[in-house]
Design an enzyme around this catalytic site. Structure first.
Site, PDB file in Angstrom:
ATOM      1  CG  ASP A 236      -1.681   1.267   1.407  1.00  0.00           C
ATOM      2  OD1 ASP A 236      -2.480   1.594   0.525  1.00  0.00           O
ATOM      3  OD2 ASP A 236      -1.461   1.960   2.416  1.00  0.00           O
ATOM      4  CE  LYS A 240      -1.985   5.162   1.113  1.00  0.00           C
ATOM      5  NZ  LYS A 240      -2.108   4.849   2.536  1.00  0.00           N
TER       6      LYS A 240
END
Ligand code: NAP
Length: 357
Positions: A236, A240
């Site tokens: 994750d 980003k």
């Protein structure tokens, strides 16, 4: 050594002006995903003055099983009941057709899923006339060539792709980056704590409970990705960082990012050992992501208590922009970077930008 980054790669990116053709006033929404973010979004829209004034109207709501539709706008007060009672199975082709039918109004598809199938349909939604607003990072991390093609389809159809909430939830991370670049600053490095989940876990962990018990707690509170392993593996955070890097004109792929995976079978023992070791030196553990000199990395670091990243609270994100103008001290953004309320508010903010443009 410092590196200058080029301007963002496309005129369709989140924070650039991109005038819309004049159509009937207001914005018709097709909301896909009624999980934590989608439900909170619908609840926020239901009481928003622009919705009550008729400018924002939700014409379709879909989850993976069924959907509901009303051309002139659904009554949102009992939306949960309506979708529960619906017997119409979700069919993306049907939603694309309905988008085409709404051609006299400005339409935005709001993708509140973590689904690749929905991302695969973006181009067809865009060709049918929709803008896309989303907290889902899956499109931004497509292989570079596919990502470029997707951006081209937005440009060709004069539609916008607004994905501010993909980094930092409701925090103005991507819009700040866009402002820095568009005003001629040179971004030398971006670093920070980008995962609300990992922030929460390392802010809370004191060695008294197994780390995995805290992971379950974070999931129940709605901070984690639908699958918490996506947070623990660092993927994750990597996603980003890739969203940010691509906005800086760096054509990287997920595979180029050096990521420390915490989701090992010995998670509890590993974290307990490292926590004990850094605590002896009066330091703390933080999962830090970094873009510097075109190198992108994410790993668990030991930081002194005086470090700004050591002073995050709850599920805070903290992002420091080191730039030519912000050279003595970085420009720092800090605050809750996950959770349904702030992330849904980030989506609403993008919808308002679309409405105002
Ligand atoms: N949670 C946060 O704090 C946060 C912060 C920033 C960004 N995000 C992003 O926001 C997105 C949503 O997160 P969430 O926590 O709300 O997830 P969630 O609670 O798991 O909800 C996902 C929703 O997507 C629906 N869905 C899945 N596949 C679908 C498909 N093919 N067609 C239609 N609907 C489909 C699911 O349907 P069912 O209800 O039928 O299962 C569910 O309603 C994710 O991309 C996440 O990365 C979340």
């Amino acid at each position: 050594v410092t590196t200058s980054f080029a301007a963002p790669v496309s005129s369709t990116i989140s924070s650039e002006p991109n005038p819309l053709p004049r159509r009937q006033k207001g914005l018709a929404l097709i909301v896909i995903g009624t999980g934590r973010i989608g439900s909170e979004l619908l609840n926020q829209i239901a009481v928003h003055p622009r919705a009550l004034g008729g400018e924002l109207r939700v014409c379709a709501i879909a989850n993976s099983r069924r959907w509901i539709w009303k051309r002139n706008g659904l009554n949102l007060r009992p939306w949960t009941l309506q979708i529960r009672r619906s017997s119409v199975r979700t069919d993306l082709d049907e939603l694309i057709q309905r988008t085409r039918d709404l051609r006299d109004v400005t339409v935005a598809v709001v993708d509140c899923t973590a689904s690749s199938a929905v991302v695969d349909a973006y181009t067809r939604f865009v060709e049918a006339g929709a803008h896309i607003v989303t907290p889902n990072k899956k499109a931004n991390v497509l292989p570079w060539a596919r990502y470029r093609l997707l951006l081209q389809s937005f440009a060709q159809c004069d539609r916008r792709f607004l994905f501010g909430p993909t980094v930092g939830g409701g925090l103005p991370v991507l819009s700040t980056l866009s402002t820095l670049l568009s005003t001629g600053d040179t971004v030398r490095a971006i670093e920070g704590v980008f995962s609300g989940t990992l922030s929460y876990l390392f802010n809370r962990y004191d060695g008294s409970r197994p780390f995995s018990a805290l992971v379950r707690e974070a999931h129940q509170l709605g901070f984690t990705e639908p699958d918490p392993r996506v947070d623990l593996s660092g993927s994750d955070v990597a996603s980003k960082l890739l969203v940010l890097a691509r906005q800086m004109g760096i054509p990287s792929e997920l595979n180029d990012i050096c990521v420390e995976d915490l989701s090992t079978p010995c998670l509890d023992a590993d974290i307990a050992r490292r926590f004990k070791s850094v605590s002896r030196d009066g330091a703390v553990l933080r999962y830090v992501g970094r873009i510097r000199d075109r190198t992108i990395s994410a790993r668990l670091e030991s930081l002194p208590r005086s470090h700004p990243f050591a002073n995050t609270r709850h599920a805070d994100n903290i992002v420091a922009f080191h730039t030519r103008r912000y050279s003595e001290t970085p420009l720092v953004i800090q605050g809750p970077g996950a959770g349904p309320e702030v992330t849904a508010a980030g989506v609403v903010s993008e919808l308002l930008r679309l409405l105002q443009s």
